[in-house]
Structures are given as structure tokens and as C-alpha cells.
Design an enzyme around this catalytic site. Structure first.
Site, short mmCIF file in Angstrom:
data_model
loop_
_atom_site.label_atom_id
_atom_site.label_comp_id
_atom_site.label_asym_id
_atom_site.label_seq_id
_atom_site.Cartn_x
_atom_site.Cartn_y
_atom_site.Cartn_z
N CYS A 3 0.86 -1.19 0.00
CA CYS A 3 0.00 0.00 0.00
C CYS A 3 0.89 1.23 0.00
CB CYS A 3 -0.91 0.00 1.23
SG CYS A 3 -1.79 1.55 1.47
N ASP A 29 -0.45 16.48 -2.00
CA ASP A 29 -0.71 15.56 -3.10
C ASP A 29 0.36 15.73 -4.17
OD1 ASP A 29 -3.48 13.91 -4.13
OD2 ASP A 29 -2.01 14.46 -5.66
N HIS A 45 -4.60 1.24 8.46
CA HIS A 45 -5.00 0.93 7.09
C HIS A 45 -6.47 0.57 7.04
CE1 HIS A 45 -4.53 -0.29 2.86
NE2 HIS A 45 -5.52 -1.13 3.18
N GLY A 92 -14.07 6.48 -8.30
CA GLY A 92 -12.79 6.91 -8.84
C GLY A 92 -11.63 6.78 -7.87
N HIS A 97 -6.36 2.99 0.27
CA HIS A 97 -6.19 3.33 1.69
C HIS A 97 -7.00 4.61 1.86
CE1 HIS A 97 -3.26 3.74 5.32
NE2 HIS A 97 -4.15 4.72 5.43
N HIS A 99 -8.63 8.00 2.15
CA HIS A 99 -7.97 9.32 2.23
C HIS A 99 -8.96 10.43 1.94
CE1 HIS A 99 -7.46 7.57 -1.79
NE2 HIS A 99 -7.59 8.80 -2.27
N HIS A 101 -9.27 14.16 0.52
CA HIS A 101 -8.63 15.22 -0.26
C HIS A 101 -9.08 16.57 0.30
CE1 HIS A 101 -7.41 12.68 -3.80
NE2 HIS A 101 -8.43 11.96 -3.43
P1 AMP Z 1 -7.79 8.82 -5.33
O1 AMP Z 1 -7.89 8.95 -6.82
O2 AMP Z 1 -8.95 9.40 -4.59
O3 AMP Z 1 -7.46 7.41 -4.92
O4 AMP Z 1 -6.59 9.76 -4.90
C1 AMP Z 1 -5.27 9.32 -4.77
C2 AMP Z 1 -4.42 10.56 -4.68
O5 AMP Z 1 -3.15 10.21 -4.18
C3 AMP Z 1 -4.21 11.24 -6.03
O6 AMP Z 1 -4.65 12.59 -5.94
C4 AMP Z 1 -2.71 11.12 -6.24
O7 AMP Z 1 -2.17 12.24 -6.89
C5 AMP Z 1 -2.19 10.98 -4.82
N1 AMP Z 1 -0.91 10.31 -4.71
C6 AMP Z 1 -0.57 9.12 -5.24
N2 AMP Z 1 0.69 8.80 -4.91
C7 AMP Z 1 1.15 9.81 -4.13
C8 AMP Z 1 2.39 10.09 -3.47
N3 AMP Z 1 3.44 9.23 -3.52
N4 AMP Z 1 2.51 11.24 -2.77
C9 AMP Z 1 1.48 12.09 -2.69
N5 AMP Z 1 0.29 11.90 -3.28
C10 AMP Z 1 0.12 10.79 -4.00
ZN ZN Z 2 -2.42 1.43 3.64
#
Ligand code: AMP
Ligand code: ZN
Length: 113
Positions: A3, A29, A45, A92, A97, A99, A101
Site C-alpha cells: 500500500c 498531493d 490501514h 474513482g 487506503h 484518504h 482530499h
Molecule cells: P484517489 O484517486 O482518490 O485514490 O486519490 C489518490 C491521490 O493520491 C491522487 O490525488 C494522487 O495524486 C495521490 N498520490 C498518489 N501517490 C502519491 C504520493 N506518492 N505522494 C502524494 N500523493 C500521492
Molecule cells: Zn495502507
């Protein structure tokens, strides 16, 4: 576990951290969709909204308090901001994990509700 956000929590992958305590981590992000785009996650997690357990209720509630604090620190509390949680395929969600935004710093378009 494979993850990416757990790896960020464990500092196996670098990130730009803006908030951290024993339960919650917030970082910028990597592909910002707004001038301010911060990802807020529980260190536990939890895969997605549908995997939130009764025992997670206080943790999920605390995340909103942390979001408030971060919004103030980032200077977007007054003008306003948006909090988005994508869940599952149709929502989407790409990273499995849970999160939150936090988006702000401009007048956001694309209001869908
Ligand atoms: P989601 O599409 O809701 O799953 O959002 C995942 C978010 O995680 C996206 O906005 C990605 O740009 C962000 N993301 C993925 N990998 C990383 C990373 N290594 N560091 C920071 N943000 C990340
Ligand atoms: Zn995780």
C-alpha cells in the site's frame, strides 16, 4: 502490505508532510488539482469508506478536526475549501487506503452536488 500510503506512513516513500500525530498523517498531493491539495489519512490501514468499523468512528471524526487545523494553517479556512473522499470503482478511488482530499486556494469548479 503493498500500500503506497502505508509506505508513506512508514517513511519508505518520501512525502511532503504538513501534519502528523500518532493516528493521522497529512501530506501534499503529488499531482495537485488545486493550489492547495493535501491528502489526509488515518495511519490505520482502512481500505475505503465501506471498510470503516464501529471502532473507527472517533478516528474518522478526529480527521475532520485535523482538517480544520490544516485549513487554518494553510490560510484557506475563511475563503473555504472542499473535502472529497472517493470510494471504490465508480467513485474513482485509485489508492486503496482511505484518504480525504483537502482542496482549496481558488474558487473550485466542478460542483456536482
Ligand atoms: P484517489 O484517486 O482518490 O485514490 O486519490 C489518490 C491521490 O493520491 C491522487 O490525488 C494522487 O495524486 C495521490 N498520490 C498518489 N501517490 C502519491 C504520493 N506518492 N505522494 C502524494 N500523493 C500521492
Ligand atoms: Zn495502507
Amino acid at each position: 502490505m503493498d500500500c503506497i500510503f502505508c509506505k508513506i506512513i512508514n517513511k519508505e516513500i518520501p512525502s511532503n508532510i504538513v501534519y502528523e500525530d500518532e493516528e493521522i498523517l497529512a501530506f501534499k498531493d503529488i499531482a495537485p488539482q488545486a493550489p492547495i491539495h493535501i491528502v489526509v489519512i488515518p495511519k490505520k490501514h482502512i481500505g475505503k469508506i465501506t471498510q470503516i468499523q464501529k471502532e473507527d468512528e472517533a478516528l474518522i471524526g478526529k480527521i475532520y478536526s485535523v482538517i480544520n487545523q490544516i485549513a487554518k494553517e494553510q490560510g484557506i479556512a475563511e475563503e473555504g475549501f472542499r473535502v472529497i473522499i472517493n470510494c471504490g470503482e465508480n467513485g474513482g478511488q485509485e489508492v486503496k487506503h482511505i484518504h480525504f482530499h483537502l482542496l482549496g486556494g481558488t474558487k473550485l469548479s466542478g460542483k456536482i452536488v
